[in-house]
Scaffold this active site. Structure first.
Site, mmCIF file in Angstrom:
data_model
loop_
_atom_site.group_PDB
_atom_site.id
_atom_site.type_symbol
_atom_site.label_atom_id
_atom_site.label_comp_id
_atom_site.label_asym_id
_atom_site.label_seq_id
_atom_site.Cartn_x
_atom_site.Cartn_y
_atom_site.Cartn_z
ATOM 1 N N HIS A 94 -2.314 2.779 -5.397
ATOM 2 C CA HIS A 94 -2.064 4.042 -4.684
ATOM 3 C C HIS A 94 -0.567 4.293 -4.450
ATOM 4 O O HIS A 94 -0.028 5.289 -4.941
ATOM 5 C CB HIS A 94 -2.879 4.086 -3.379
ATOM 6 C CG HIS A 94 -2.413 5.132 -2.423
ATOM 7 N ND1 HIS A 94 -2.475 6.475 -2.730
ATOM 8 C CD2 HIS A 94 -1.857 5.051 -1.194
ATOM 9 C CE1 HIS A 94 -1.981 7.171 -1.706
ATOM 10 N NE2 HIS A 94 -1.597 6.326 -0.770
ATOM 11 N N HIS A 142 5.196 3.078 1.307
ATOM 12 C CA HIS A 142 4.833 4.026 2.361
ATOM 13 C C HIS A 142 3.645 3.593 3.230
ATOM 14 O O HIS A 142 3.516 4.056 4.359
ATOM 15 C CB HIS A 142 4.630 5.441 1.809
ATOM 16 C CG HIS A 142 3.274 5.700 1.220
ATOM 17 N ND1 HIS A 142 2.995 5.524 -0.104
ATOM 18 C CD2 HIS A 142 2.116 6.117 1.786
ATOM 19 C CE1 HIS A 142 1.731 5.830 -0.338
ATOM 20 N NE2 HIS A 142 1.168 6.186 0.785
ATOM 21 N N GLU A 161 1.709 0.729 8.163
ATOM 22 C CA GLU A 161 0.417 1.000 8.758
ATOM 23 C C GLU A 161 -0.629 -0.045 8.379
ATOM 24 O O GLU A 161 -1.420 -0.459 9.214
ATOM 25 C CB GLU A 161 -0.072 2.395 8.336
ATOM 26 C CG GLU A 161 -1.277 2.822 9.136
ATOM 27 C CD GLU A 161 -1.508 4.318 9.069
ATOM 28 O OE1 GLU A 161 -0.871 4.974 8.225
ATOM 29 O OE2 GLU A 161 -2.332 4.814 9.850
ATOM 30 N N ASP A 162 -0.613 -0.476 7.151
ATOM 31 C CA ASP A 162 -1.731 -1.277 6.648
ATOM 32 C C ASP A 162 -1.445 -2.764 6.453
ATOM 33 O O ASP A 162 -2.321 -3.503 6.035
ATOM 34 C CB ASP A 162 -2.237 -0.704 5.307
ATOM 35 C CG ASP A 162 -2.789 0.706 5.475
ATOM 36 O OD1 ASP A 162 -3.182 1.030 6.621
ATOM 37 O OD2 ASP A 162 -2.826 1.462 4.502
ATOM 38 N N ASP A 194 1.594 11.799 -1.444
ATOM 39 C CA ASP A 194 0.574 10.881 -0.933
ATOM 40 C C ASP A 194 -0.766 11.621 -0.874
ATOM 41 O O ASP A 194 -1.796 11.138 -1.342
ATOM 42 C CB ASP A 194 1.018 10.411 0.469
ATOM 43 C CG ASP A 194 0.012 9.522 1.156
ATOM 44 O OD1 ASP A 194 -0.670 8.736 0.461
ATOM 45 O OD2 ASP A 194 -0.092 9.595 2.394
ATOM 46 N N ASP A 253 -0.741 38.586 -13.803
ATOM 47 C CA ASP A 253 -0.013 37.322 -13.859
ATOM 48 C C ASP A 253 -0.933 36.136 -14.113
ATOM 49 O O ASP A 253 -0.683 35.035 -13.688
ATOM 50 C CB ASP A 253 0.803 37.106 -12.582
ATOM 51 C CG ASP A 253 -0.076 36.986 -11.358
ATOM 52 O OD1 ASP A 253 -1.255 37.382 -11.437
ATOM 53 O OD2 ASP A 253 0.411 36.487 -10.330
#
Ligand code: MN
Length: 503
Positions: A51, A75, A79-80, A141, A262
């Site tokens: 990821h 990133h 957190e993880d 992300d 368009d």
């Protein structure tokens, strides 16, 4: 889309930087993140690193700098994993550590819980006002999360898709990151309303087949004429996003698909601004344009900073095709928005100057940087400015809710230009959006051909016509009617000036 495993090699290859020092930082981030995530897995069963690797790959492809790419790889570590802010700072420096922290702090932008949404969006503005790269990482992300959405249960899928459509796509749009906006919208739309998506997609394919020949012959003829006139150029055929087409069909219902010119615009990219005008002349001498569809967004850039000349021409085969003429720089901006500036910058200090620019620092040394950031959309500067007065959190949240959360409406100028306003806006908001002078001298408003009072609430799809008069001026009463911060500010400014004059 990008299910193939992304490796560090792909990331480095996509990066335009040839510097060894850049490579070193990115490689180090890769090894660090791989170790930190250990044998964590994605719901898909892939190693977790797949990821952040993909996010970093997107960033690299978008031409971001080494710190952003490294932060992209890292990133999710705060957190993880066990990694701390200080670990990041020690290993990668302030810049990368702050980026990762910024992304982590924003967290999820929940669409369904208003307060929490307000908070996280507020965090996003604070983080981005200090460093716009935080938003850019966050958006990529989200893009990858959307691409791998099918591994979640259906409730979570729907929630993420809805958030993407209501929050992330508009942010990407307002930052001018049009390409990303289209990707986010189409992925979210296909998840939320698969049948509708399929229908519009098939519709689009069918129509594309119909006009294929016409596009092809028009393109060839344009190329021939430009060459003949010794203009250096290249061309691209664009394709409208499915969701964007869906929205337009809804607004355009009675005029039919043929009226959408368009669907596949032809883009002519030239070397400089004077070649833009010259090309327009060459094209108009060959193809008859629709008079109301000639737009000069070079002299008058769109609110999100886009610039180009637009024209729609009769192809001679019963079709009308949109042609967009722009320079390379404008083309990059049209696709990448705010990110197009990030790539061309040579010095990291541009980012520290970003906040001083927003907060109106009196430091004039960096005129060049400031000029570049003129492209930061007005709404963004406006929101970031409000952070100056942190005591006013409630007011800030209120404004944020009013302007950026509540559903917005799309209304039209008599020429068909779309004006995007918060719901419950009135013709005064509209007038100020078009131009300060039009607001300041607004006399009469018409909605769909009928004269209305100035406090009438606008509805989606209204065509609004404003008549001005030199002696018409704003009144205090107007402050009770308007919904946009812009109109409120301009009215107050005008009234203050009048008061001072009368002292
Ligand atoms: Mn992530």
């Amino acid at each position: 889309m990008y299910c193939l495993e992304i490796t560090i090699k792909d990331i480095l290859k996509a990066s335009k930087s040839q510097l060894y020092s850049d490579e070193k930082l990115i490689k180090k981030a890769w090894e660090f993140a791989e170790k930190a995530h250990g044998d964590q897995k994605r719901l898909s069963g892939e190693p977790y690193i797949s990821h952040p690797a993909t996010v970093a790959y997107f960033l690299s492809e978008a031409g971001m700098d080494k710190e952003t790419i490294a932060a992209g790889i890292l990133h999710d570590t705060l957190e993880d994993t066990e990694i701390t802010y200080n670990d990041l700072k020690e290993n990668f420096g302030d810049d990368v550590a702050r980026l990762v922290k910024g992304v982590t702090k924003i967290g999820d932008l929940k669409y369904d819980k208003k307060i929490q949404q307000a908070r996280s969006l507020r965090n996003l503005f604070i983080a981005a006002a200090q460093d716009i790269r935080v938003i850019v990482i966050k958006l990529f992300d989200r893009l990858h999360n959307l691409e791998t959405l099918n591994y979640h249960d259906s409730e979570k899928q729907k929630r993420k898709a809805l958030e993407s459509l209501k929050i992330y796509a508009p942010i990407a749009y307002r930052l001018g990151m049009n390409h990303l906006k289209t990707q986010i919208e189409d992925l979210a739309f296909s998840n939320l309303q698969p049948e509708k998506y399929k229908k519009v997609f098939e519709f689009q394919q069918k129509r594309l087949k119909e006009i294929e020949q016409s596009i092809d012959s028009t393109l060839k003829s344009i190329q021939k004429e430009l060459k003949h006139n010794k203009i250096k150029f290249r061309t691209e055929i664009r394709k409208k996003g499915v969701y964007s087409l869906f929205k337009e069909i809804k607004l355009n219902r009675y005029k039919g698909l043929k009226s959408i010119h368009d669907l596949t615009p032809i883009r002519v990219i030239v070397q400089d601004i004077s070649s833009c005008y010259q090309s327009m002349g060459v094209i108009h001498s060959k193809f008859r344009p629709l008079p109301t569809m000639i737009k000069d967004f070079i002299s008058f850039p769109k609110p999100n900073g886009r610039q180009a000349l637009y024209t729609s021409v009769f192809t001679g085969e019963g079709e009308i095709i949109e042609i967009q003429i722009m320079t390379e720089e404008m083309n990059r901006y049209a696709n990448m928005g705010i990110v197009s500036d990030i790539e061309t910058r040579k010095n990291n200090s541009i980012f520290s100057n970003f906040s001083s620019y927003i907060f109106g620092s009196s430091d004039n040394k960096n005129v060049e940087y400031q000029r570049k950031f003129m492209k930061v959309p007005a709404w963004f500067k406006d929101m970031a400015n409000k952070q100056k007065d942190m005591k006013n959190t409630d007011e800030f949240l209120g404004n944020l809710n009013k302007d950026y959360f509540n559903y917005r409406i799309l209304v039209f100028t008599p020429k068909g230009d779309i004006v995007n306003l918060p719901s419950d806006s009135c013709p005064i908001d509209f007038a100020y959006y078009v131009h300060t002078d039009i607001g300041n001298h607004l006399k009469i408003a018409e909605i769909d051909g009928e004269k209305v009072s100035l406090n009438t609430k606008l509805k989606n799809g209204n065509i609004v016509k404003i008549a001005t008069s030199p002696d018409a001026t704003p009144s205090y009463e107007w402050l009770n009617y308007v919904k946009t911060i812009l109109a409120k500010k301009q009215i107050k400014y005008f009234l203050d000036k009048e008061n001072r004059k009368n002292l």
